[in-house]
Design an enzyme around this catalytic site. Structure first.
Site, PDB file in Angstrom:
ATOM      1  N   HIS A 235       0.811  -1.218   0.000  1.00  9.65           N
ATOM      2  CA  HIS A 235       0.000   0.000   0.000  1.00  9.65           C
ATOM      3  C   HIS A 235       0.842   1.263   0.000  1.00  9.65           C
ATOM      4  CE1 HIS A 235      -3.552  -2.365   0.403  1.00  9.65           C
ATOM      5  NE2 HIS A 235      -3.123  -2.908   1.523  1.00  9.65           N
ATOM      6  N   ARG A 297      -0.184  18.540   2.780  1.00  9.53           N
ATOM      7  CA  ARG A 297       1.234  18.886   2.651  1.00  9.53           C
ATOM      8  C   ARG A 297       1.662  18.673   1.200  1.00  9.53           C
ATOM      9  NH1 ARG A 297       2.657  13.672   1.717  1.00  9.53           N
ATOM     10  NH2 ARG A 297       1.620  12.129   3.001  1.00  9.53           N
TER      11      ARG A 297
HETATM   12  P1  ADP Z   1      -2.866   5.064   4.286  1.00 10.89           P
HETATM   13  O1  ADP Z   1      -3.345   6.377   4.859  1.00 10.89           O
HETATM   14  O2  ADP Z   1      -2.484   4.067   5.306  1.00 10.89           O
HETATM   15  O3  ADP Z   1      -1.849   5.248   3.196  1.00 10.89           O
HETATM   16  P2  ADP Z   1      -5.066   4.969   2.391  1.00 10.89           P
HETATM   17  O4  ADP Z   1      -6.445   5.085   2.864  1.00 10.89           O
HETATM   18  O5  ADP Z   1      -4.445   6.174   1.766  1.00 10.89           O
HETATM   19  O6  ADP Z   1      -4.153   4.435   3.590  1.00 10.89           O
HETATM   20  O7  ADP Z   1      -4.949   3.746   1.360  1.00 10.89           O
HETATM   21  C1  ADP Z   1      -3.715   3.302   0.871  1.00 10.89           C
HETATM   22  C2  ADP Z   1      -3.929   2.413  -0.339  1.00 10.89           C
HETATM   23  O8  ADP Z   1      -4.763   1.295  -0.007  1.00 10.89           O
HETATM   24  C3  ADP Z   1      -4.635   3.074  -1.499  1.00 10.89           C
HETATM   25  O9  ADP Z   1      -3.749   3.789  -2.330  1.00 10.89           O
HETATM   26  C4  ADP Z   1      -5.271   1.890  -2.208  1.00 10.89           C
HETATM   27  O10 ADP Z   1      -4.318   1.231  -3.021  1.00 10.89           O
HETATM   28  C5  ADP Z   1      -5.638   0.970  -1.070  1.00 10.89           C
HETATM   29  N1  ADP Z   1      -7.045   1.189  -0.628  1.00 10.89           N
HETATM   30  C6  ADP Z   1      -7.498   2.068   0.273  1.00 10.89           C
HETATM   31  N2  ADP Z   1      -8.838   2.017   0.417  1.00 10.89           N
HETATM   32  C7  ADP Z   1      -9.279   1.055  -0.421  1.00 10.89           C
HETATM   33  C8  ADP Z   1     -10.565   0.490  -0.741  1.00 10.89           C
HETATM   34  N3  ADP Z   1     -11.686   0.911  -0.134  1.00 10.89           N
HETATM   35  N4  ADP Z   1     -10.608  -0.495  -1.658  1.00 10.89           N
HETATM   36  C9  ADP Z   1      -9.490  -0.957  -2.265  1.00 10.89           C
HETATM   37  N5  ADP Z   1      -8.261  -0.474  -2.007  1.00 10.89           N
HETATM   38  C10 ADP Z   1      -8.132   0.518  -1.093  1.00 10.89           C
END
Ligand code: ADP
Length: 663
Positions: A235, A297
């Site tokens: 991720h 940011r």
């Molecule tokens: P973090 O803040 O820990 O980085 P995010 O919410 O930004 O978490 O999500 C990181 C990654 O996880 C995203 O870029 C995507 O690839 C995957 N992801 C997040 N939410 C979903 C979802 N609802 N369904 C599928 N993949 C998701």
């Protein structure tokens, strides 16, 4: 505009900010930890102050010390970069209280967007679509499990305070829910001190598309188009591009407008990124997109936006923070060509992307030009330590269109050489050579899906790699000598044949070199090849192998060789029996720690009969778990190894003795 700013960060982003400050005639103050006394950002800044020990908590996260230095040095603003204090509302507040401008949004905006549930609620109110799910206050396990049934599986459990993929669990079905919930909560509690979670529908085929927005203090907001960051491991982003391939103009407009509306709704100021997840189950055309989170940011991947818009985002940040209006209106923000960013990490993709530490003995890449930009905080000779992110540099390219940009990136990677630590350079090359990726057939599952081919290690070491290593080893002995005088120079008992052994990934490779009048006969695995040296300039070779032209680069560090050849990167060790403690250990089955850490699990009993590749020890290091496997079949002997034990770099973990049936 400010006369002097302090940069509360390190590495490439500190260097990046200094560059724009210099362009604007603004003086810069760097701060550094004891591990960074001679770091590049310290060398570049006009002034620099030490702020504490290597651990970030004692230095780059020490807000009050940093503010005191800003005061002492007369800096009127602080740029936090990304990471560290950049999304810390307390710090933003403390800056304003000390009458130092925080180059970023208000503390209130940071706080509102800091928790995923709050952010989702604020966005829903602003009419921005969010991923269906549950983000309420009730955290009762039975209640959450009922909610999960309503949402349907698969679903994601996300820590509301989460970041960097931590505290996130994918749950495939009901039977996994309760254990996934407790483990997500445990991880979130440990990492963020907050174990609240939300539930979200899991989107099986998704693209991560984010929008760069900018807002000033008088209510203007614009979007600087989107970036596609779907290429992720654990991720976390590794490769980003702009614009998002195959996005229609209509959808670009819609997603951009939605992001701007979101920024306005929360009275945002400065640079921000609205991350969306796009459901591409039925393709990208008219695909539904949902708000995921907002980063308050500058992002690591901001350079791709700069490449396609021709704008300097740090300059915009400085201008907005100094109270100026946004420099451009929406219609004046152009989108030109295509850009990629590849994050070059000190890590071993062949070993689950294990972070690597060490000295960068060698680091060269093409000279920056209109098509290539290098953002780096590290120079040749610098150290990659355990204390900070193992990112070495960002390679950024621009082309008229995506395929031209792809070609530039392949050339840049092919002509980049790093030695001293293992890197993901070859992995990046495989991605940029991948057929599906070249036609933008990807989603967030791309790296996992293609992992085997992207991270494959050489089962068969390529012949050119071994030939180049052998020539490079023997060259210093023959330079400046007449061909028939070589033998005495090498003390080879007047023989014109030399046998060399190279080891890599616990395998050894025999190479025999015979000197002929017009070149060499080099045998690899007993197969002879006719080799001719066309050119050698320092570490760069041009040779013919059976008439086929091969170019490559070999960096030697004592007995260690890093060979770069046609996008491949191989790490070889010239094995000299007896003179070679480390390798004798390896062949005798002694396994040492790859990095300092804590033994978090021992998976088999002392004295167990284990197979090659069997996981034996889990080491917790650099905030991650690393599995240490048996290098060969045999009887494992743990000696004094115990659970929770701290081990230092290079310490012996266990030995694999030959089992009786091996003789
Ligand atoms: P973090 O803040 O820990 O980085 P995010 O919410 O930004 O978490 O999500 C990181 C990654 O996880 C995203 O870029 C995507 O690839 C995957 N992801 C997040 N939410 C979903 C979802 N609802 N369904 C599928 N993949 C998701």
């Amino acid at each position: 505009m400010f006369e002097k700013i302090l940069i509360a960060n390190r590495g490439e982003i500190a260097c990046r900010i200094i560059k724009t400050a210099r362009k604007k005639g603004i003086k810069t103050v760097a701060v550094y930890s004891r591990a960074d006394a001679s770091a590049r950002h310290v060398r570049l800044a006009d002034e620099a102050y030490e702020i504490g020990a290597a651990e970030a908590a004692d230095s780059y996260l020490n807000g009050s010390k940093i503010i005191a230095i800003a005061r002492k040095s007369g800096a009127s603003a602080i740029h936090p970069g990304y990471g560290f204090l950049s999304e810390n509302e307390e710090f933003a507040k403390a800056c304003e209280e000390a009458e130092i401008r925080f180059i970023g949004p208000t503390a209130d905006a940071i706080s509102l967007m800091g928790l995923k549930d709050q952010a989702k609620k604020a966005m829903e109110e602003a009419g921005v679509p969010v991923v269906p799910g549950y983000d309420g206050d009730d955290q009762d396990a039975v209640f959450l499990s009922d909610k999960a049934d309503e949402i349907g599986y698969p679903l994601l459990i996300k820590a509301v305070a989460g970041g960097g993929g931590k505290g996130m669990r994918l749950v495939e079905n009901r039977s996994q829910f309760s254990s996934a919930l407790s483990s997500a909560k445990r991880e979130a509690k440990a990492a963020f001190g907050n174990d609240r979670v939300l539930l979200e529908k899991y989107i099986r085929r998704a693209r991560h598309i984010e929008v760069q927005i900018f807002a000033d203090m008088v209510g203007n907001a614009v979007y600087l188009h989107e970036r596609d960051c779907s290429l992720q491991r654990r991720h976390q982003k590794i490769i980003e591009e702009a614009p998002a391939p195959d996005l229609s103009d209509d959808m670009r407009f819609e997603i951009g407008e939605t992001a701007t509306r979101a920024a306005k709704a929360i009275k945002y100021r400065g640079a921000g990124t609205i991350e969306f997840i796009v459901d591409v189950e039925n393709g990208l055309k008219d695909a539904p997109f949902y708000f995921m989170e907002m980063n308050t940011r500058l992002q690591v991947e901001h350079p791709v936006t700069e490449m396609i818009t021709g704008l300097d985002l740090v300059e915009w940040q400085l201008r907005v923070a100094a109270g100026e209006r946004l420099p451009l209106k929406q219609d004046d923000i152009k989108l030109n060509g295509h850009a990629f960013e590849a994050r070059l990490y000190a890590e071993d993709p062949g070993n689950n992307f294990l972070p690597q530490t060490g000295t960068l003995h060698h680091f060269t890449c093409p000279a920056p030009d209109l098509n290539f930009r290098l953002d780096s905080g590290i120079d040749q000779g610098d150290e990659i330590s355990i204390y900070y992110d193992p990112m070495i540099a960002k390679l950024v390219v621009w082309g008229q269109n995506r395929s031209e940009a792809l070609r530039h990136m392949r050339q840049v990677i092919k002509n980049t050489a790093i030695a001293g630590v293992k890197t993901n350079l070859e992995f990046l090359y495989h991605v940029f050579m991948n057929k599906a990726f070249s036609v933008a057939d990807f989603d967030t599952g791309f790296i996992e899906k293609h992992r085997a081919e992207l991270t494959r290690r050489f089962d068969e070491m390529p012949v050119p790699v071994l030939v180049l290593a052998a020539l490079s080893e023997l060259m210093p002995h023959m330079e400046g000598k007449d061909v028939w005088d070589w033998s005495d120079g090498w003390q080879l008992n007047h023989s014109l044949k030399v046998n060399l052994t190279f080891t890599a990934n616990n395998k050894s490779h025999e190479v025999g070199v015979t000197y002929l009048k017009d070149g060499f006969e080099i045998s690899v695995s007993d197969r002879p090849y006719k080799v001719k040296l066309l050119k050698k300039e320092q570490d760069d070779f041009s040779i013919l192998i059976d008439g086929r032209k091969i170019s490559g680069k070999v960096i030697m560090q004592k007995q260690d060789f890093t060979v770069f050849c046609d996008g491949k990167v191989a790490y070889l060790h010239h094995y000299i029996p007896g003179a070679d403690k480390q390798n004798d250990q390896a062949t005798s089955g002694t396994v040492v720690t790859p990095m300092p850490g804590k033994v978090s699990n021992i998976l088999v009993a002392d004295g167990a009969d284990v197979e090659e590749g069997e996981p034996l020890v889990i080491l917790e290091a650099m905030k991650m778990e690393h599995t240490i496997k048996a290098p060969r079949k045999g009887i494992v002997c743990f000696n004094d190894l115990t659970l929770e034990m701290q081990v230092s770099d290079g310490e012996v973990l266990f030995r694999i003795a030959e089992s009786d049936d091996d003789g």
